[in-house]
Design an enzyme around this catalytic site. Structure first.
Site, PDB file in Angstrom:
ATOM      1  N   CYS A 154      46.350  49.811  32.416  1.00  0.00           N
ATOM      2  CA  CYS A 154      47.638  49.228  32.796  1.00  0.00           C
ATOM      3  C   CYS A 154      48.580  49.098  31.594  1.00  0.00           C
ATOM      4  O   CYS A 154      49.731  49.550  31.647  1.00  0.00           O
ATOM      5  CB  CYS A 154      47.434  47.878  33.487  1.00  0.00           C
ATOM      6  SG  CYS A 154      46.206  46.822  32.703  1.00  0.00           S
TER       7      CYS A 154
HETATM    8  N1  LIG Z   1      43.054  44.875  37.361  1.00  0.00           N
HETATM    9  C1  LIG Z   1      43.914  45.716  36.827  1.00  0.00           C
HETATM   10  O1  LIG Z   1      45.099  45.413  36.663  1.00  0.00           O
HETATM   11  C2  LIG Z   1      43.472  47.110  36.417  1.00  0.00           C
HETATM   12  C3  LIG Z   1      44.436  48.006  35.967  1.00  0.00           C
HETATM   13  C4  LIG Z   1      44.047  49.285  35.573  1.00  0.00           C
HETATM   14  C5  LIG Z   1      42.724  49.644  35.629  1.00  0.00           C
HETATM   15  N2  LIG Z   1      41.797  48.752  36.046  1.00  0.00           N
HETATM   16  C6  LIG Z   1      40.407  49.199  36.068  1.00  0.00           C
HETATM   17  O2  LIG Z   1      40.033  49.399  37.420  1.00  0.00           O
HETATM   18  C7  LIG Z   1      38.655  49.073  37.602  1.00  0.00           C
HETATM   19  C8  LIG Z   1      38.557  47.980  38.656  1.00  0.00           C
HETATM   20  O3  LIG Z   1      39.310  46.876  38.216  1.00  0.00           O
HETATM   21  P1  LIG Z   1      39.483  45.552  39.088  1.00  0.00           P
HETATM   22  O4  LIG Z   1      40.516  44.740  38.417  1.00  0.00           O
HETATM   23  O5  LIG Z   1      39.635  45.903  40.532  1.00  0.00           O
HETATM   24  O6  LIG Z   1      38.052  44.880  38.847  1.00  0.00           O
HETATM   25  P2  LIG Z   1      37.316  43.776  39.721  1.00  0.00           P
HETATM   26  O7  LIG Z   1      38.325  43.001  40.495  1.00  0.00           O
HETATM   27  O8  LIG Z   1      36.432  43.054  38.788  1.00  0.00           O
HETATM   28  O9  LIG Z   1      36.461  44.650  40.761  1.00  0.00           O
HETATM   29  C9  LIG Z   1      35.503  45.599  40.375  1.00  0.00           C
HETATM   30  C10 LIG Z   1      34.575  45.873  41.560  1.00  0.00           C
HETATM   31  O10 LIG Z   1      33.597  46.797  41.155  1.00  0.00           O
HETATM   32  C11 LIG Z   1      32.345  46.510  41.822  1.00  0.00           C
HETATM   33  N3  LIG Z   1      31.352  46.316  40.757  1.00  0.00           N
HETATM   34  C12 LIG Z   1      31.316  45.361  39.809  1.00  0.00           C
HETATM   35  N4  LIG Z   1      30.275  45.541  38.962  1.00  0.00           N
HETATM   36  C13 LIG Z   1      29.646  46.654  39.389  1.00  0.00           C
HETATM   37  C14 LIG Z   1      28.511  47.375  38.931  1.00  0.00           C
HETATM   38  N5  LIG Z   1      27.830  47.010  37.848  1.00  0.00           N
HETATM   39  N6  LIG Z   1      28.127  48.485  39.612  1.00  0.00           N
HETATM   40  C15 LIG Z   1      28.811  48.882  40.690  1.00  0.00           C
HETATM   41  N7  LIG Z   1      29.916  48.225  41.163  1.00  0.00           N
HETATM   42  C16 LIG Z   1      30.322  47.140  40.511  1.00  0.00           C
HETATM   43  C17 LIG Z   1      32.567  45.258  42.625  1.00  0.00           C
HETATM   44  O11 LIG Z   1      32.928  45.691  43.943  1.00  0.00           O
HETATM   45  P3  LIG Z   1      31.849  45.921  45.110  1.00  0.00           P
HETATM   46  O12 LIG Z   1      30.884  44.794  45.006  1.00  0.00           O
HETATM   47  O13 LIG Z   1      32.674  45.911  46.332  1.00  0.00           O
HETATM   48  O14 LIG Z   1      31.227  47.259  44.822  1.00  0.00           O
HETATM   49  C18 LIG Z   1      33.783  44.630  42.009  1.00  0.00           C
HETATM   50  O15 LIG Z   1      34.508  43.864  42.918  1.00  0.00           O
HETATM   51  C19 LIG Z   1      38.137  48.616  36.222  1.00  0.00           C
HETATM   52  O16 LIG Z   1      37.520  49.673  35.573  1.00  0.00           O
HETATM   53  C20 LIG Z   1      39.410  48.197  35.505  1.00  0.00           C
HETATM   54  O17 LIG Z   1      39.304  48.286  34.100  1.00  0.00           O
HETATM   55  C21 LIG Z   1      42.131  47.506  36.464  1.00  0.00           C
END
Ligand SMILES: NC(=O)c1ccc[n+]([C@@H]2O[C@H](COP(=O)([O-])OP(=O)(O)OC[C@H]3O[C@@H](n4cnc5c(N)ncnc54)[C@H](OP(=O)(O)O)[C@@H]3O)[C@@H](O)[C@H]2O)c1
Length: 345
Positions: A154
């Site tokens: 981001c």
């Molecule tokens: N938040 C932002 O603004 C943003 C911006 C750009 C990029 N990102 C990237 O996008 C990705 C997701 O971000 P997010 O903010 O949505 O994160 P999040 O809210 O923490 O969600 C990640 C999801 O991944 C699954 N998960 C967690 N640990 C896991 C594991 N060890 N193995 C398999 N699945 C797992 C879980 O979903 P389930 O239990 O449903 O599988 C969890 O809800 C990350 O890599 C982050 O760096 C985020």
């Protein structure tokens, strides 16, 4: 078109579900979850709409397992998983589906740089040569041919969109200082003390300054590919809002540059880009772009010092929206399909 989501219950997964629900070229949405597979979608998101139910009902309107997803052979897989987990879980889809990875696993080509930033080796270095960095406006042609797209971070999205055209024009020099603000959703939907309401409300501060944030490495590699003399320092701050990012970048100019020239550089770079809006007379605010896939860019000049201002919604242009934009480019859909160009009041 059949689109799958890995990590549906996280913030970016939930936003992806909403965007794909409204997307005219996506007929089927396959949301999956490692922690809650088998549960009805309505139990994880009670406000789920008819459009999404219609696109998921063939598969029971529930969260699927990875095995179920694999058997259904999606055309595109969005991985909204944490880094390291993402490359591993995506294993069955490489080579059979287009993978758009929102994690950092394929963003950095330089393996030593990745290892320094993430304290581990890249999880699938064999696939790095095939990954295209998914900053749509900069790599549109490459994205149109890619089967593995590394969606940018981001902060890099907000910072690189104003910086790269100027760096390519060869008018920047020396050190670049980026100071950025982020809403708390940028850290994910985690049960961590630092992100609790009472910790974050009425409270702001910097973290991981200089070159110590992982996104500094990602941005440095992108800038280095254009001008290896530029030296980037990045200081992010967490601010008490749910979503939105604002970056202020300070950089030196090699020579006297008029505002008209800067405007021309941006016009040349972004005149065919519906999601970058250059606003020379207004410093953009995060609410201008809230809920939209837009990045707004402006600048201020003091002699040979240039200040760049940019804003995005971290969950849309900074993550899920840009991922959908990349799908649109890759599959030849209208680039704006399923995405908003306007923010909220
Ligand atoms: N938040 C932002 O603004 C943003 C911006 C750009 C990029 N990102 C990237 O996008 C990705 C997701 O971000 P997010 O903010 O949505 O994160 P999040 O809210 O923490 O969600 C990640 C999801 O991944 C699954 N998960 C967690 N640990 C896991 C594991 N060890 N193995 C398999 N699945 C797992 C879980 O979903 P389930 O239990 O449903 O599988 C969890 O809800 C990350 O890599 C982050 O760096 C985020």
């Amino acid at each position: 078109m059949r689109a799958a989501i890995l990590g549906t219950t996280g913030y970016t997964g939930l936003v992806l579900m909403r965007l794909l629900a409204e997307h005219a070229d996506v007929d089927e949405v396959l949301p999956s979850s490692s922690s809650r597979n088998g549960e009805k979608l309505s139990s994880i998101d009670p406000g789920i709409g008819d459009a999404l139910l219609a696109k998921t009902e063939k598969f029971g309107g529930k969260l699927l397992s990875i095995d179920e997803l694999t058997a259904l052979k999606p055309d595109v897989v969005f991985s909204a998983l944490p880094h390291m987990a993402s490359a591993k879980v995506c294993g069955p889809f490489f080579g059979s589906s287009v993978v758009i990875d929102l994690s950092a696993d394929f963003r950095i080509k330089d393996e030593a740089l990745f290892e320094k930033a993430y304290k581990q080796k890249p999880p699938r270095s064999d696939l790095l040569p095939h990954a295209v960095y998914g900053l749509t406006e900069i790599y549109r042609d490459e994205i149109a041919r890619a089967d593995l797209i590394a969606n940018p971070g981001c902060y890099p999205t907000a910072s690189l969109l104003p910086l790269l055209p100027l760096a390519r024009a060869g008018i920047l020099e020396g050190k670049i200082f980026i100071s950025a603000l982020s809403g708390v959703s940028g850290a994910g939907r985690k049960n961590v003390t630092n992100y609790l309401y009472c910790e974050r409300d009425e409270n702001s501060g910097a973290y991981n300054p200089g070159k110590s944030h992982r996104h500094a490495a990602e941005m440095a590699e992108q800038l280095r590919s254009v001008d290896s003399t530029l030296d980037l320092y990045f200081t992010p701050h967490l601010v008490p809002m749910s979503r939105g990012e604002a970056a202020t970048t300070t950089v030196g100019l090699k020579r006297e540059v008029e505002d008209d020239e800067i405007l021309r550089i941006y016009e040349n770079a972004y005149s065919s880009s519906p999601f970058v809006r250059v606003t020379p007379s207004r410093i953009p605010q995060t609410k201008d772009v809230l809920g939209s896939n837009r990045c707004d860019v402006s600048w201020h000049r003091e002699g040979q010092t240039l200040f760049l201002f940019s804003v995005i919604d971290n969950l849309v242009k900074g993550a899920s929206g840009q991922a959908v934009q990349n799908m649109n480019v890759r599959f030849g859909f209208k680039e704006t399909q399923g995405l908003r160009t306007y923010g909220e009041i």
